[in-house]
Design an enzyme around this catalytic site. Structure first.
Site, short mmCIF file in Angstrom:
data_model
loop_
_atom_site.label_atom_id
_atom_site.label_comp_id
_atom_site.label_asym_id
_atom_site.label_seq_id
_atom_site.Cartn_x
_atom_site.Cartn_y
_atom_site.Cartn_z
N GLU A 149 0.82 -1.21 0.00
CA GLU A 149 0.00 0.00 0.00
C GLU A 149 0.86 1.26 0.00
O GLU A 149 1.52 1.56 1.00
CB GLU A 149 -0.89 -0.01 1.26
CG GLU A 149 -1.80 1.19 1.35
CD GLU A 149 -2.77 1.11 2.53
OE1 GLU A 149 -2.51 0.33 3.47
OE2 GLU A 149 -3.78 1.82 2.51
N HIS A 197 -9.06 0.70 -0.64
CA HIS A 197 -9.62 1.26 0.59
C HIS A 197 -10.53 2.41 0.18
O HIS A 197 -10.10 3.39 -0.44
CB HIS A 197 -8.51 1.71 1.55
CG HIS A 197 -7.97 0.57 2.35
ND1 HIS A 197 -6.73 0.58 2.97
CD2 HIS A 197 -8.54 -0.63 2.66
CE1 HIS A 197 -6.56 -0.57 3.62
NE2 HIS A 197 -7.64 -1.32 3.44
N HIS A 253 -5.29 8.23 0.81
CA HIS A 253 -3.90 8.60 0.49
C HIS A 253 -3.83 9.18 -0.92
O HIS A 253 -3.11 10.14 -1.18
CB HIS A 253 -2.99 7.38 0.59
CG HIS A 253 -2.93 6.77 1.96
ND1 HIS A 253 -2.57 7.48 3.08
CD2 HIS A 253 -3.17 5.51 2.39
CE1 HIS A 253 -2.61 6.70 4.13
NE2 HIS A 253 -2.97 5.48 3.75
N GLU A 279 -12.05 1.51 4.96
CA GLU A 279 -11.04 1.77 6.00
C GLU A 279 -11.11 3.27 6.30
O GLU A 279 -10.44 4.09 5.68
CB GLU A 279 -9.64 1.37 5.53
CG GLU A 279 -8.65 1.41 6.68
CD GLU A 279 -7.23 1.52 6.24
OE1 GLU A 279 -6.42 0.70 6.68
OE2 GLU A 279 -6.90 2.43 5.45
N GLU A 319 3.09 9.67 6.21
CA GLU A 319 3.23 8.33 6.80
C GLU A 319 4.42 7.56 6.27
O GLU A 319 4.91 6.65 6.93
CB GLU A 319 1.94 7.53 6.59
CG GLU A 319 0.76 8.16 7.30
CD GLU A 319 -0.49 7.29 7.26
OE1 GLU A 319 -0.39 6.06 7.36
OE2 GLU A 319 -1.58 7.87 7.12
C1 LER Z 1 -3.36 1.30 6.26
O1 LER Z 1 -4.25 0.65 5.40
C2 LER Z 1 -3.29 2.73 6.01
O2 LER Z 1 -3.96 3.24 5.14
C3 LER Z 1 -2.36 3.55 6.78
O3 LER Z 1 -2.68 4.91 6.66
C4 LER Z 1 -2.29 3.17 8.22
O4 LER Z 1 -3.17 3.93 8.98
MN MN Z 2 -5.33 2.10 3.84
#
Ligand code: LER
Ligand code: MN
Length: 274
Positions: A153, A212, A189, A247, A159
């Site tokens: 991912e 997600h 993201h 998510e 992050e």
């Molecule tokens: C995990 O799937 C993710 O998207 C990360 O941002 C962990 O929070």
């Molecule tokens: Mn994610």
């Protein structure tokens, strides 16, 4: 496409983007009542899951497991694949390997999200990418022998500093020998990093293994300002048949977040596709 909703079994992850927090029984009951096809599980470790009990629970509610997250290794132990200490890198890899085994037993992939780590000061980027590539070859091969893909991912810049876009991550996967590592496209993201999420999905089409399903503010789709229609059109056009998994933050509460995700899926995906 199929629908899924997340459940965290890790109290230390509180505040994180997971919808249900009250255990697997309660999550399955709610997910099934809302018409989801599957749950996505964030476990504290592979051995924390009672496998026969989970099989029975899923059968009772006609649910599947969409994926298992591995980020518990980061949240609980601060392990990741690019840690400066080789013993910690090894612990991270073994933690993920165990979850790959668990996931395969449920016909599901494991996710490498926060466990990928980052390039810390003093670590040459080339060295970090060599470690990451080596881990993905090893773990991707392990998952393949068990009959499941492994999901990698790309995360937003706050992050990780490894790969923030689908395109950069896809180019890295192309440089590996394994073909069993697929991309997890997290719309939260992507809203931060991609110039055009829809174009990014089209360009990385052959790599996309999981989605997600989140709005711009990491709330349920429909609770933010992401223009979701062109994204879903791109997923349809590339023939994506996997999960859209919520998510997201449990806001305003778990039930409302899950219900909105189900509503968005039904109105935007199921009916449009019926
Ligand atoms: C995990 O799937 C993710 O998207 C990360 O941002 C962990 O929070
Ligand atoms: Mn994610």
């Amino acid at each position: 496409m199929r629908s899924a909703i997340t459940v965290s079994l890790v109290p230390q992850a509180k505040g994180g983007p997971f919808v249900f927090w009250d255990g697997l029984e309660s999550a399955c009951e709610s997910a099934s009542a809302l018409g989801f096809d599957a749950i996505e599980i964030f476990p504290p470790a592979a051995d924390a899951i009672d496998r026969p009990a989970l099989h029975a629970l899923l059968a009772r509610h006609s649910l599947r497991v969409a994926a298992f997250g591995t980020g518990g290794g980061w949240v609980i132990h601060q392990w990741h694949l690019l840690h400066g200490d080789p013993a910690v890198r090894k612990s991270a890899r073994e933690f993920i390997r165990q979850i790959i085994g668990l996931a395969a037993e449920f016909g599901a992939p494991a996710i490498i999200g926060s466990m990928q780590g980052r390039v810390d000061a003093g670590l040459p980027r080339a060295q970090a990418l060599e470690w990451l590539g080596d881990a993905l070859e090893d773990l991707g091969g392990h998952a393949e022998r068990l009959g499941a893909p492994l999901l990698y991912e790309p995360l937003n810049r706050y992050e990780t500093n490894l790969f923030n876009t689908l395109g950069d991550a896809a180019a890295f996967l192309d440089s590996l020998r394994t073909r069993n590592v697929k991309l997890l496209a997290d719309l939260f993201h992507m809203n931060i990093e991609e110039s055009s999420p829809a174009d990014a999905l089209r360009d990385a089409a052959r790599h996309i293994g999981h989605v997600h399903f989140a709005d711009s503010n990491r709330r349920a789709v429909g609770f933010g300002h992401t223009d979701i229609a062109p994204i879903l059109a791109a997923l349809r056009d590339i023939g994506y048949a996997g999960y859209l998994s919520g998510e997201i933050l449990p806001l305003p509460d778990s039930h409302a977040a899950a219900a909105q995700t189900a509503r968005a899926f039904q109105t935007l995906v199921s009916t449009a596709h019926a």
